[in-house]
Write a protein that holds these residues in place. Structure first.
Motif, PDB file in Angstrom:
ATOM      1  N   PRO A 177       0.810  -1.226   0.000  1.00 39.48           N
ATOM      2  CA  PRO A 177       0.000   0.000   0.000  1.00 39.48           C
ATOM      3  C   PRO A 177       0.839   1.271   0.000  1.00 39.48           C
ATOM      4  N   GLU A 178       1.983   1.241   0.688  1.00 35.59           N
ATOM      5  CA  GLU A 178       2.827   2.439   0.750  1.00 35.59           C
ATOM      6  C   GLU A 178       3.339   2.820  -0.632  1.00 35.59           C
ATOM      7  N   LYS A 179       3.824   1.823  -1.384  1.00 34.33           N
ATOM      8  CA  LYS A 179       4.353   2.105  -2.728  1.00 34.33           C
ATOM      9  C   LYS A 179       3.236   2.536  -3.667  1.00 34.33           C
ATOM     10  N   LEU A 180       2.072   1.921  -3.555  1.00 37.76           N
ATOM     11  CA  LEU A 180       0.948   2.305  -4.398  1.00 37.76           C
ATOM     12  C   LEU A 180       0.533   3.743  -4.126  1.00 37.76           C
ATOM     13  N   LEU A 181       0.479   4.107  -2.863  1.00 41.50           N
ATOM     14  CA  LEU A 181       0.106   5.474  -2.494  1.00 41.50           C
ATOM     15  C   LEU A 181       1.095   6.481  -3.059  1.00 41.50           C
ATOM     16  N   LEU A 182       2.386   6.218  -2.900  1.00 39.91           N
ATOM     17  CA  LEU A 182       3.409   7.156  -3.361  1.00 39.91           C
ATOM     18  C   LEU A 182       3.401   7.292  -4.881  1.00 39.91           C
ATOM     19  N   VAL A 183       3.254   6.176  -5.594  1.00 38.70           N
ATOM     20  CA  VAL A 183       3.280   6.231  -7.061  1.00 38.70           C
ATOM     21  C   VAL A 183       2.066   6.987  -7.589  1.00 38.70           C
ATOM     22  N   VAL A 184       0.878   6.661  -7.089  1.00 42.58           N
ATOM     23  CA  VAL A 184      -0.336   7.313  -7.591  1.00 42.58           C
ATOM     24  C   VAL A 184      -0.342   8.799  -7.235  1.00 42.58           C
ATOM     25  N   LEU A 185      -0.002   9.127  -5.999  1.00 46.71           N
ATOM     26  CA  LEU A 185       0.005  10.529  -5.582  1.00 46.71           C
ATOM     27  C   LEU A 185       1.068  11.319  -6.334  1.00 46.71           C
ATOM     28  N   GLY A 186       2.267  10.735  -6.466  1.00 49.11           N
ATOM     29  CA  GLY A 186       3.325  11.425  -7.202  1.00 49.11           C
ATOM     30  C   GLY A 186       2.976  11.631  -8.659  1.00 49.11           C
ATOM     31  N   LEU A 187       2.412  10.600  -9.310  1.00 45.52           N
ATOM     32  CA  LEU A 187       2.009  10.722 -10.710  1.00 45.52           C
ATOM     33  C   LEU A 187       0.938  11.796 -10.880  1.00 45.52           C
ATOM     34  N   THR A 188      -0.004  11.836  -9.946  1.00 43.38           N
ATOM     35  CA  THR A 188      -1.091  12.816 -10.029  1.00 43.38           C
ATOM     36  C   THR A 188      -0.566  14.244  -9.906  1.00 43.38           C
ATOM     37  N   LEU A 189       0.285  14.490  -8.924  1.00 41.72           N
ATOM     38  CA  LEU A 189       0.827  15.842  -8.742  1.00 41.72           C
ATOM     39  C   LEU A 189       1.697  16.250  -9.921  1.00 41.72           C
ATOM     40  N   LEU A 190       2.458  15.281 -10.479  1.00 43.25           N
ATOM     41  CA  LEU A 190       3.312  15.578 -11.632  1.00 43.25           C
ATOM     42  C   LEU A 190       2.472  15.972 -12.837  1.00 43.25           C
ATOM     43  N   VAL A 191       1.470  15.170 -13.151  1.00 44.86           N
ATOM     44  CA  VAL A 191       0.614  15.462 -14.304  1.00 44.86           C
ATOM     45  C   VAL A 191      -0.162  16.762 -14.075  1.00 44.86           C
ATOM     46  N   ALA A 192      -0.639  16.992 -12.845  1.00 46.93           N
ATOM     47  CA  ALA A 192      -1.372  18.222 -12.542  1.00 46.93           C
ATOM     48  C   ALA A 192      -0.482  19.441 -12.742  1.00 46.93           C
ATOM     49  N   GLY A 193       0.780  19.333 -12.317  1.00 48.28           N
ATOM     50  CA  GLY A 193       1.712  20.443 -12.495  1.00 48.28           C
ATOM     51  C   GLY A 193       1.997  20.720 -13.960  1.00 48.28           C
ATOM     52  N   ILE A 194       2.194  19.652 -14.755  1.00 54.99           N
ATOM     53  CA  ILE A 194       2.433  19.829 -16.186  1.00 54.99           C
ATOM     54  C   ILE A 194       1.213  20.461 -16.860  1.00 54.99           C
ATOM     55  N   ALA A 195       0.024  19.994 -16.482  1.00 55.28           N
ATOM     56  CA  ALA A 195      -1.207  20.551 -17.058  1.00 55.28           C
ATOM     57  C   ALA A 195      -1.334  22.034 -16.738  1.00 55.28           C
ATOM     58  N   GLN A 196      -1.022  22.413 -15.505  1.00 60.22           N
ATOM     59  CA  GLN A 196      -1.122  23.823 -15.125  1.00 60.22           C
ATOM     60  C   GLN A 196      -0.071  24.654 -15.846  1.00 60.22           C
ATOM     61  N   GLN A 197       1.112  24.071 -16.089  1.00 57.29           N
ATOM     62  CA  GLN A 197       2.155  24.776 -16.817  1.00 57.29           C
ATOM     63  C   GLN A 197       1.715  25.056 -18.254  1.00 57.29           C
ATOM     64  N   LEU A 198       0.914  24.145 -18.813  1.00 54.22           N
ATOM     65  CA  LEU A 198       0.371  24.328 -20.160  1.00 54.22           C
ATOM     66  C   LEU A 198      -0.891  25.180 -20.163  1.00 54.22           C
ATOM     67  N   GLN A 199      -1.273  25.708 -18.983  1.00 55.42           N
ATOM     68  CA  GLN A 199      -2.474  26.531 -18.807  1.00 55.42           C
ATOM     69  C   GLN A 199      -3.734  25.764 -19.173  1.00 55.42           C
ATOM     70  N   VAL A 200      -3.718  24.458 -18.920  1.00 51.39           N
ATOM     71  CA  VAL A 200      -4.920  23.654 -19.115  1.00 51.39           C
ATOM     72  C   VAL A 200      -5.726  23.686 -17.832  1.00 51.39           C
ATOM     73  N   SER A 201      -5.248  23.070 -16.786  1.00 50.90           N
ATOM     74  CA  SER A 201      -5.841  23.092 -15.448  1.00 50.90           C
ATOM     75  C   SER A 201      -5.267  21.925 -14.680  1.00 50.90           C
ATOM     76  N   ALA A 202      -4.772  22.194 -13.499  1.00 47.29           N
ATOM     77  CA  ALA A 202      -4.259  21.113 -12.661  1.00 47.29           C
ATOM     78  C   ALA A 202      -5.360  20.138 -12.306  1.00 47.29           C
ATOM     79  N   ALA A 203      -6.578  20.658 -12.086  1.00 47.02           N
ATOM     80  CA  ALA A 203      -7.695  19.793 -11.721  1.00 47.02           C
ATOM     81  C   ALA A 203      -8.047  18.837 -12.860  1.00 47.02           C
TER      82      ALA A 203
END
Length: 446
Positions: free
Chosen positions: A214-240
């Protein structure tokens, strides 16, 4: 000393939110209005303004929005979304027309301009998936025949967010038509690409992310989500929107496991988000907009009931189920605040934030009540109308007919008895036989 003050302030906030949540759960209503009130109490013009922890609360609020949309995406698979688009899009169009237009019209009547009109249209359009899901569970209606109709409308609203949020982001940033069109094209392209990848390669993505720990699953999913959200916001799409698309791409056991692990984090940071929105709303600014907010709440509550009724009728649901579907859709909450929060951060209209706060406070309290009482009230009024009509017909049938020797003019004006009617009155749709309230099979995802 600064760190000690921060710990005291933030600890008091979390403790207070926990107590408010327990209070709301005891009386079986959504804690969102209490969280907003807590933010008003600790914000500018409140009882005890915060100082040291405000910056951290702002970061926590942004994470809260990301987790809200991620968890929403985990509820659906790409095939579910494609299926809903094909079969339920008319209900989505009716929902948008009936509920977005009142918000846009209100903003224009208040003289706020076209950008604020687009923002307020979104505030009044999107129902609260979290509040509605909780209410349906509390009322034991998850297996009802009208529930898939409700969920389909919510799914279409969530899909519309993937298009709506980039438009709002571009408008609030003051981008021109060319830049705004490019932003929307990027958002649509990314959303379409993610949906295609999720449909074709969703199993491979889920297998890559999956872990028995569970620890590795939590870290991978949360990290992937924040990374993609940050890239989306950088492209002015929307982090959400980026977080929502990550949730869609994950399915099966990975989605179920991530949902279980991330639910406590979502609840924590979502509560912080509502507090943060309240922090940036001066309580003194709410009374001047309370009357418009109340009028808008009444109008859009009625339009949501009409939306649910129409969609359920189109699906062949009985009269009781139609009223239940309409009443369940009234609540607004997290997404209305997310949309208003973007506008408040951009500073386009000072009164928009207070009006949105008052509007959500009214409907998040009213929503569970309409979900519970719309159907019995509607049925009682229909029964009373039928009784009144029956008495009228009975009274007319007992009147003495005109004598045969009466002049033709008197015969035309004389009341006609009920027995003289060649055809019975058309059956009212509300008198149709009631369908079973619940299916035997439990519903899965919409």
């Amino acid at each position: 000393m600064h760190s000690a003050v921060f710990l005291i302030e933030f600890g008091a906030i979390i403790l207070g939110l926990g107590l408010l949540g327990r209070f709301a759960a005891r009386f079986r209503f959504s804690p969102i209005p209490l969280y907003l009130l807590a933010g008003l109490a600790f914000g500018e013009g409140g009882l005890l303004p915060l100082g040291a922890s405000e910056e951290f609360v702002a970061i926590g609020a942004e994470i809260g929005v990301i987790l809200l949309l991620l968890m929403l995406g985990l509820e659906y698979t790409a095939s579910d979304l494609v299926s809903n688009l094909k079969t339920q899009y008319p209900a989505g169009l009716v929902d948008c027309a009936l509920n977005a237009l009142p918000g846009a019209a209100a903003a224009l009547l208040l003289g706020w301009g076209p950008v604020a009109a687009v923002v307020l249209a979104g505030v009044t359009w999107i129902s609260s998936s979290g509040v509605i899901a909780k209410v349906l569970g509390d009322l034991g209606r998850l297996g009802n025949r009208e529930t898939p109709v409700i969920l389909s409308i919510l799914v279409l609203e969530d899909l519309a967010m993937a298009v709506y949020l980039p438009i709002i982001t571009a408008l609030l940033a003051g981008a021109g038509w060319a830049a705004g069109g490019a932003t929307l094209a990027i958002a649509l392209g990314v959303a379409g690409l993610v949906l295609m990848i999720a449909v074709r390669y969703g199993r491979h993505i889920s297998r890559f992310v999956s872990s028995d720990d569970p620890e590795k699953l939590l870290l991978v999913v949360l990290g992937l989500t924040l990374l993609v959200a940050g890239i989306a916001q950088q492209l002015q799409v929307s982090a959400a929107v980026g977080a929502f698309l990550v949730g869609i791409a994950l399915s099966g056991e990975v989605a179920d496991g991530a949902h279980t692990l991330l639910s406590p984090l979502r609840d924590l940071f979502a509560a912080v988000f509502f507090v943060f929105f309240g922090l940036h709303t001066d309580p003194a600014s709410i009374p001047p907009v309370l009357l418009p907010a109340l009028a808008l709440a009444v109008v859009t509550a009625l339009t949501k009931i009409a939306t649910g009724y129409w969609a359920a009728r189109r699906a062949g649901i009985s009269a009781k189920g139609r009223w239940r579907a309409g009443g369940a859709l009234v609540a607004r909450g997290e997404f209305s605040i997310v949309i208003a929060g973007l506008a408040v951060s951009a500073g386009i209209e000072p009164s928009l934030g207070p009006l949105a706060t008052a509007y959500v406070l009214i409907l998040v309290v009213l929503g569970p009540l309409t979900a519970r009482f719309t159907e019995p009230v509607a049925m009682a009024l229909a029964a009373r109308r039928r009784t009144t009509d029956g008495r009228g017909r009975t009274a007319r049938s007992t009147e003495v007919p005109a004598p045969a020797s009466a002049p033709e003019s008197e015969l035309e004006s004389a009341p006609v008895s009920a027995s003289a009617s060649a055809h019975p009155p058309a059956a009212d749709d509300s008198l149709a036989p009631e369908d079973s309230d619940s299916d035997e099979a439990a519903l899965g995802r919409p």
